[in-house]
Write a protein that holds these residues in place. Sequence first.
Motif, PDB file in Angstrom:
ATOM      1  N   ASP A 146     -40.055  36.994  87.450  1.00 62.87           N
ATOM      2  CA  ASP A 146     -40.465  35.752  86.789  1.00 62.87           C
ATOM      3  C   ASP A 146     -39.282  34.844  86.477  1.00 62.87           C
ATOM      4  O   ASP A 146     -39.482  33.663  86.142  1.00 62.87           O
ATOM      5  N   HIS A 147     -38.078  35.361  86.578  1.00 66.31           N
ATOM      6  CA  HIS A 147     -36.894  34.525  86.366  1.00 66.31           C
ATOM      7  C   HIS A 147     -36.412  33.895  87.667  1.00 66.31           C
ATOM      8  O   HIS A 147     -36.185  32.678  87.740  1.00 66.31           O
ATOM      9  N   HIS A 148     -36.245  34.701  88.722  1.00 68.11           N
ATOM     10  CA  HIS A 148     -35.631  34.216  89.955  1.00 68.11           C
ATOM     11  C   HIS A 148     -36.577  33.403  90.840  1.00 68.11           C
ATOM     12  O   HIS A 148     -36.161  32.404  91.438  1.00 68.11           O
ATOM     13  N   SER A 193     -43.310  46.444  84.916  1.00 67.95           N
ATOM     14  CA  SER A 193     -43.486  45.353  83.961  1.00 67.95           C
ATOM     15  C   SER A 193     -42.146  44.704  83.647  1.00 67.95           C
ATOM     16  O   SER A 193     -42.027  43.468  83.594  1.00 67.95           O
ATOM     17  N   VAL A 194     -41.124  45.509  83.441  1.00 69.28           N
ATOM     18  CA  VAL A 194     -39.783  44.986  83.177  1.00 69.28           C
ATOM     19  C   VAL A 194     -39.286  44.211  84.390  1.00 69.28           C
ATOM     20  O   VAL A 194     -38.686  43.137  84.260  1.00 69.28           O
ATOM     21  N   LYS A 241     -41.182  40.802  84.479  1.00 72.67           N
ATOM     22  CA  LYS A 241     -40.855  39.915  83.353  1.00 72.67           C
ATOM     23  C   LYS A 241     -39.403  39.460  83.381  1.00 72.67           C
ATOM     24  O   LYS A 241     -39.111  38.270  83.216  1.00 72.67           O
ATOM     25  N   ASP A 242     -38.477  40.401  83.573  1.00 74.97           N
ATOM     26  CA  ASP A 242     -37.058  40.089  83.454  1.00 74.97           C
ATOM     27  C   ASP A 242     -36.410  39.643  84.754  1.00 74.97           C
ATOM     28  O   ASP A 242     -35.337  39.030  84.730  1.00 74.97           O
ATOM     29  N   HIS A 243     -37.032  39.948  85.894  1.00 74.72           N
ATOM     30  CA  HIS A 243     -36.384  39.660  87.173  1.00 74.72           C
ATOM     31  C   HIS A 243     -37.211  38.709  88.049  1.00 74.72           C
ATOM     32  O   HIS A 243     -36.773  37.598  88.347  1.00 74.72           O
TER      33      HIS A 243
END
Length: 259
Positions: A205-207, A197-198, A201-203
Amino acid sequence: MKDQPETEIPSPPEKDLPDTALEQAPARSEEDGEEVEDFQLTAGEVVALVGDRAEKMTVSTFRTLVTHGDAPKPLNWGRTPLWSFRAIEDWISEMFASGVLTAASPEPEAAGPQAAPATGDASPQDEPEPEAELVFGSTAQWVEEYLVPMYRREISANGSTTTWCPEWWRHAEAIIRFEALWRAWEHLRLDGKTGMSVFMKDHMDHHLPILLDGKGPFDGCSVDRGHATAPDGIKAFRLLSPPPELFPDVRPSVNDTEE
């Protein structure tokens, strides 16, 4: 983590390469009146050669140096790139002279069979845990076997909304972002609770939205037409170097060398 296995080295990122890679002849020299062919080294052999003299280097680190122009280019850009032994020897000498490479620390001597710990018996808790084995051996393998089969999106025909380059490895920004995603995935997969999940969400979905954006690093490329070579591809920003005294080199090793 353990050293990743030998991987393919992508073409240099500072500019797009033509679709057909140029094969370069291996270097030759004359010894005792005879023409002798230069040795050719794989990326793994280059890393092993560096490791014999300096602090440990991984294939991933060497690949990054090559793609950013900080290490010699291979003799060819085929499926298995090869480097000139003499070019690598000269590069290693330059790296030592500049302080980028430092001599390897001597191996600690093994304690004799009668040697006892200075502060009692060692506890099993004091022993470091073994590093987890990598699932994928390289960024390319992670992209091909994990990301592309799993992450599917509709790509616009003209690339105005979402775009993709089949030769993503020709884009320096894509290499850096996919390398970051792969490393984050290898680390967070070990967390059996919220790790994935992290990661999403943090990787992811950003890149991924940045990479697939029509005005992102793949601008000009197309799923149908393929990679856009120069002059159609995106060019690097124009730069004018600032005065050297405005940004002095703060690395201690460089300053010691200059003195």
